[in-house]
Design a protein around this motif. Structure first.
Motif, short mmCIF file in Angstrom:
data_model
loop_
_atom_site.label_atom_id
_atom_site.label_comp_id
_atom_site.label_asym_id
_atom_site.label_seq_id
_atom_site.Cartn_x
_atom_site.Cartn_y
_atom_site.Cartn_z
N MET A 1 -10.08 -68.52 -22.93
CA MET A 1 -9.18 -69.17 -23.49
C MET A 1 -9.87 -70.58 -24.04
O MET A 1 -9.54 -71.67 -23.80
CB MET A 1 -8.12 -69.57 -22.67
N SER A 2 -11.17 -70.49 -24.77
CA SER A 2 -12.05 -71.55 -24.93
C SER A 2 -12.33 -71.55 -26.61
O SER A 2 -12.49 -70.44 -27.14
CB SER A 2 -13.06 -71.65 -24.33
N ASP A 3 -12.09 -72.63 -27.09
CA ASP A 3 -12.22 -72.90 -28.59
C ASP A 3 -13.48 -73.69 -28.70
O ASP A 3 -13.88 -74.02 -29.83
CB ASP A 3 -11.11 -73.66 -29.29
N GLY A 4 -14.61 -73.46 -27.94
CA GLY A 4 -15.88 -74.07 -28.07
C GLY A 4 -15.76 -75.29 -27.77
O GLY A 4 -17.12 -76.09 -27.80
N VAL A 5 -14.91 -76.15 -27.12
CA VAL A 5 -14.88 -77.29 -26.76
C VAL A 5 -14.25 -77.56 -25.55
O VAL A 5 -13.43 -77.00 -25.13
CB VAL A 5 -14.22 -78.41 -28.01
N ILE A 6 -14.77 -78.69 -24.93
CA ILE A 6 -14.13 -79.11 -23.68
C ILE A 6 -12.96 -79.78 -23.63
O ILE A 6 -12.56 -80.66 -24.49
CB ILE A 6 -15.22 -79.92 -22.71
N GLY A 7 -11.88 -79.58 -22.81
CA GLY A 7 -10.78 -80.26 -23.18
C GLY A 7 -9.46 -79.35 -22.77
O GLY A 7 -9.62 -78.20 -22.07
N GLY A 8 -8.30 -79.65 -23.18
CA GLY A 8 -7.23 -79.04 -22.70
C GLY A 8 -6.64 -78.14 -24.13
O GLY A 8 -6.77 -78.64 -25.19
N VAL A 9 -5.93 -77.15 -23.77
CA VAL A 9 -5.39 -76.22 -24.70
C VAL A 9 -3.75 -76.24 -24.29
O VAL A 9 -3.20 -75.89 -23.27
CB VAL A 9 -5.76 -74.83 -24.80
N PRO A 10 -3.01 -77.02 -25.12
CA PRO A 10 -1.38 -76.82 -24.79
C PRO A 10 -0.77 -75.62 -24.71
O PRO A 10 -1.19 -74.70 -25.30
CB PRO A 10 -0.94 -77.71 -26.19
N LEU A 11 -0.19 -75.78 -23.66
CA LEU A 11 0.83 -74.66 -23.30
C LEU A 11 2.27 -74.77 -23.59
O LEU A 11 2.84 -76.00 -23.43
CB LEU A 11 0.67 -74.24 -21.72
N THR A 12 3.05 -73.83 -24.48
CA THR A 12 4.39 -73.78 -24.78
C THR A 12 5.12 -72.88 -24.03
O THR A 12 6.34 -72.82 -23.98
CB THR A 12 4.43 -73.65 -26.36
N GLU A 13 4.75 -72.18 -22.93
CA GLU A 13 5.48 -71.10 -22.44
C GLU A 13 5.23 -70.83 -20.97
O GLU A 13 4.01 -71.28 -20.48
CB GLU A 13 5.40 -69.78 -23.16
N GLY A 14 6.26 -70.49 -20.21
CA GLY A 14 5.80 -70.12 -18.97
C GLY A 14 5.99 -71.33 -17.87
O GLY A 14 6.41 -72.33 -18.16
N GLN A 15 5.56 -71.11 -16.68
CA GLN A 15 5.49 -72.13 -15.80
C GLN A 15 4.99 -73.57 -16.02
O GLN A 15 5.18 -74.49 -15.72
CB GLN A 15 4.72 -71.63 -14.43
N TRP A 16 3.60 -73.48 -16.73
CA TRP A 16 3.10 -74.46 -17.15
C TRP A 16 3.12 -75.04 -18.57
O TRP A 16 2.70 -75.93 -19.22
CB TRP A 16 1.53 -74.21 -17.09
N ALA A 17 4.54 -74.88 -19.16
CA ALA A 17 5.01 -75.32 -20.36
C ALA A 17 5.06 -76.66 -20.29
O ALA A 17 5.51 -77.24 -19.31
CB ALA A 17 6.34 -74.75 -20.96
N GLY A 18 4.50 -77.53 -21.22
CA GLY A 18 4.36 -78.99 -21.40
C GLY A 18 3.06 -79.49 -20.96
O GLY A 18 2.73 -80.59 -20.89
N TRP A 19 2.16 -78.59 -20.17
CA TRP A 19 0.79 -79.00 -19.75
C TRP A 19 0.00 -78.31 -20.80
O TRP A 19 0.27 -77.76 -21.66
CB TRP A 19 0.73 -78.30 -18.27
N ALA A 20 -1.44 -78.79 -20.58
CA ALA A 20 -2.34 -78.17 -21.06
C ALA A 20 -3.26 -77.44 -20.14
O ALA A 20 -3.52 -78.05 -19.02
CB ALA A 20 -3.41 -79.54 -21.89
N ALA A 21 -3.99 -76.52 -20.44
CA ALA A 21 -4.82 -75.50 -19.72
C ALA A 21 -6.20 -76.14 -19.87
O ALA A 21 -6.53 -76.32 -21.10
CB ALA A 21 -4.73 -74.22 -19.85
N TRP A 22 -6.87 -76.45 -18.91
CA TRP A 22 -8.49 -76.87 -19.09
C TRP A 22 -9.09 -75.74 -19.67
O TRP A 22 -9.11 -74.41 -19.32
CB TRP A 22 -8.92 -77.34 -17.57
N SER A 23 -9.86 -76.16 -20.60
CA SER A 23 -10.71 -75.24 -21.49
C SER A 23 -12.30 -75.72 -21.30
O SER A 23 -12.48 -76.83 -21.55
CB SER A 23 -10.42 -75.03 -22.85
N ASP A 24 -13.15 -74.63 -21.14
CA ASP A 24 -14.41 -74.99 -20.98
C ASP A 24 -15.20 -74.13 -21.97
O ASP A 24 -15.10 -72.92 -21.71
CB ASP A 24 -15.11 -75.41 -19.37
#
Length: 152
Positions: free
Chosen positions: A1-24
């Motif tokens: 789940m990486s777009d080629g940059v370090i940072g967070g990917v916003p989540l809109t569904e599931g247990q972590w909706a409203g959070w961002a998942a770390w992406s490396d």
């Protein structure tokens, strides 16, 4: 789940909706040993970083390994800075990291790091955190981060 940059990917569904998942952008770094973390900021200069613990994080006593908790703390500072809007500082470096272990962490429960940015200067950021699990303190930490160099 990486777009080629370090940072967070916003989540809109599931247990972590409203959070961002770390992406490396790299799939073979030490971060793989820590695992997936989730980030959010709830106020200026404050952020939370959460992590689902797994069996590989334990020591021979079946508690979370202290070295793992320190590694999570170091990672959580940078995730928190990203969540606070200090995106360029995910490329900063840790100058100093202090840990105080307050309790025994367990495998299977989520670790939650509450991070505060205490002070920022031209080159440094001073932070502290409290790591809890199921509402109980596991560790406290403070760190100094040297900001990423600005391209000339």
């Amino acid at each position: 789940m990486s777009d080629g940059v370090i940072g967070g990917v916003p989540l809109t569904e599931g247990q972590w909706a409203g959070w961002a998942a770390w992406s490396d952008p790299h799939s073979d770094t030490f971060l793989q040993a820590i695992g997936r973390s989730y980030l959010r900021s709830d106020a200026p200069g404050r952020a939370q970083v959460a992590l689902e613990t797994r069996p590989s994080h334990r020591n021979r006593l079946d508690a979370l390994h202290g070295g793992f908790i320190a590694a999570f703390a170091d990672h959580a500072y940078f995730g928190a800075l990203w969540a606070m809007g200090h995106v360029a500082q995910v490329n900063g470096v840790t100058v100093d990291l202090s840990m105080q272990y307050l309790g025994s962490g367990r495998v299977g429960s989520i670790l939650l790091a509450n991070v505060d940015l205490l002070r920022e200067t031209g080159r440094l950021m001073f932070l502290r955190m409290l790591i809890t699990q199921d509402g109980e303190p596991v560790a406290a930490s403070s760190a100094t981060i040297r900001k990423a160099s600005t391209p000339r």
